[in-house]
Write a protein that holds these residues in place. Structure first.
Motif, short mmCIF file in Angstrom:
data_model
loop_
_atom_site.label_atom_id
_atom_site.label_comp_id
_atom_site.label_asym_id
_atom_site.label_seq_id
_atom_site.Cartn_x
_atom_site.Cartn_y
_atom_site.Cartn_z
N UNK A 29 41.53 -24.55 0.12
CA UNK A 29 41.52 -23.16 -0.14
C UNK A 29 42.38 -23.04 -1.42
N UNK A 30 43.31 -23.88 -1.33
CA UNK A 30 44.41 -23.61 -2.68
C UNK A 30 43.45 -24.12 -3.94
N UNK A 31 42.90 -24.90 -3.74
CA UNK A 31 42.07 -25.53 -4.96
C UNK A 31 41.12 -24.74 -5.23
N UNK A 32 40.38 -23.66 -4.29
CA UNK A 32 39.40 -22.71 -4.76
C UNK A 32 39.95 -21.83 -5.33
N UNK A 33 41.39 -21.36 -4.97
CA UNK A 33 42.19 -20.25 -5.87
C UNK A 33 42.81 -20.89 -6.97
N UNK A 34 43.00 -22.19 -7.25
CA UNK A 34 43.22 -22.65 -8.63
C UNK A 34 41.94 -22.75 -9.61
N UNK A 35 40.91 -22.86 -9.17
CA UNK A 35 39.57 -22.90 -9.99
C UNK A 35 39.32 -21.47 -10.41
N UNK A 36 39.64 -20.58 -9.48
CA UNK A 36 39.59 -18.95 -9.76
C UNK A 36 40.57 -18.66 -10.80
N UNK A 37 41.72 -19.18 -10.70
CA UNK A 37 42.68 -18.96 -11.82
C UNK A 37 42.37 -19.57 -13.09
N UNK A 38 42.01 -20.70 -13.05
CA UNK A 38 41.93 -21.37 -14.43
C UNK A 38 40.48 -20.72 -15.13
N UNK A 39 39.81 -20.01 -14.43
CA UNK A 39 38.82 -19.24 -15.34
C UNK A 39 39.27 -17.73 -15.78
N UNK A 40 40.53 -17.48 -15.63
CA UNK A 40 40.90 -16.13 -16.28
C UNK A 40 41.29 -16.62 -17.48
N UNK A 41 41.06 -15.55 -18.40
CA UNK A 41 41.69 -15.42 -19.75
C UNK A 41 43.16 -15.33 -19.57
N UNK A 42 43.85 -15.48 -20.52
CA UNK A 42 45.23 -15.66 -20.71
C UNK A 42 45.88 -13.74 -20.51
N UNK A 43 45.20 -12.79 -21.12
CA UNK A 43 45.49 -11.57 -20.71
C UNK A 43 45.32 -11.20 -19.25
N UNK A 44 44.16 -11.76 -18.64
CA UNK A 44 43.91 -11.27 -17.32
C UNK A 44 45.13 -12.11 -16.43
N UNK A 45 45.04 -13.26 -16.73
CA UNK A 45 46.38 -13.82 -15.79
C UNK A 45 47.81 -13.27 -15.90
#
Length: 251
Positions: A29-45
């Motif tokens: 589940x953490x890896x799923x969250x990680x992949x979601x985070x990796x698709x964010x742009x810097x302003x979104x993150x």
């Protein structure tokens, strides 16, 4: 008995003091969250984190290069917040480490639930962050009742030393047969008990150390906690809420 605590925003790597024992139970589940985070742009993150550029840049890079299975630090050593400083797990005796490994659980928006010796990497993601992972509106919905089910031991007894942001993940699913005792560390203002953030974090860390040093397994023994000037107040407490007031503030 299970003890729940919050994570800390500040984290480090320490692969030398102690070796991690296991991988987190919700690693997939953490890896799923990680992949979601990796698709964010810097302003979104940055907007998700609500922090300054220095912290955002550091954590954006962390997620870009993150590997949840390599270069891992035991969770209890990775978090560096005030609570963990006062807990001082790096100098725990073996028996204390064994105690917390059995009884202590760290709640995390990213990892879900961690045992103290689970291997983790530094990250930034608070439970209240509006991360829409897996089509859910936020992390509370993403994790649902799974954190409660993982934390609950056979005795169905929980000692709550977590902030409300994290404890609600457990409290929302409690059943009538469960016992959850929340510890409040505060000062008296008139007839009201006021908790101050920094002091409460210090006391929570000291409480974990106290529990581990004394191998405490019964709620009644928790009332003996008297560190940092705190003293249990039976007149302010209830069956499911233990209130501790600093001695100089007791009326």
């Amino acid at each position: 008995m299970r003890i729940i605590i919050s994570p800390a925003k500040k984290m480090n790597r320490d692969e030398d003091t102690l070796e991690y024992r296991d991988l987190p139970v919700f690693l997939d589940d953490a890896e799923q969250i990680m992949h979601w985070m990796q698709h964010l742009s810097y302003p979104e993150a940055k907007a998700l984190w609500g922090c300054n550029d220095k912290i955002a840049e550091q954590n954006f890079e962390r997620f870009r290069h993150m590997d949840l299975r390599k270069n891992l630090t035991p969770a209890i050593l990775s978090y560096e917040g005030i609570q963990y400083q006062y807990m001082a797990p790096a100098v725990f005796e073996d028996s204390m480490l064994q105690y917390v490994q059995e009884h202590l659980r760290i709640l995390s928006g990213f990892y879900g639930v961690l045992k103290p010796m689970d291997g983790v990497v530094p990250y930034r993601l608070e439970m209240q962050a509006k991360a829409t992972v897996g089509g859910k509106a936020n992390l509370y919905q993403y994790w649902g009742s799974r954190l409660y089910e993982e934390v609950l031991g056979p005795e169905r007894l929980i000692i709550n030393l977590a902030s409300q942001e994290y404890s609600k993940c457990i409290e929302s699913y409690l059943k009538p047969e469960d016992v959850c005792i929340t510890c409040i560390f505060g000062e008296l203002s008139g007839k009201k008990v006021i908790q101050k953030g920094t002091l409460a974090k210090m006391a929570r860390g000291e409480m974990v150390r106290f529990l581990a040093e004394n191998r405490i397994k019964e709620p009644e023994e928790i009332k003996r906690f008297d560190r940092l000037g705190y003293c249990y107040q039976p007149n302010l407490s209830s069956e499911f809420c233990y209130v501790y007031i600093r001695k100089e503030a007791v009326v």
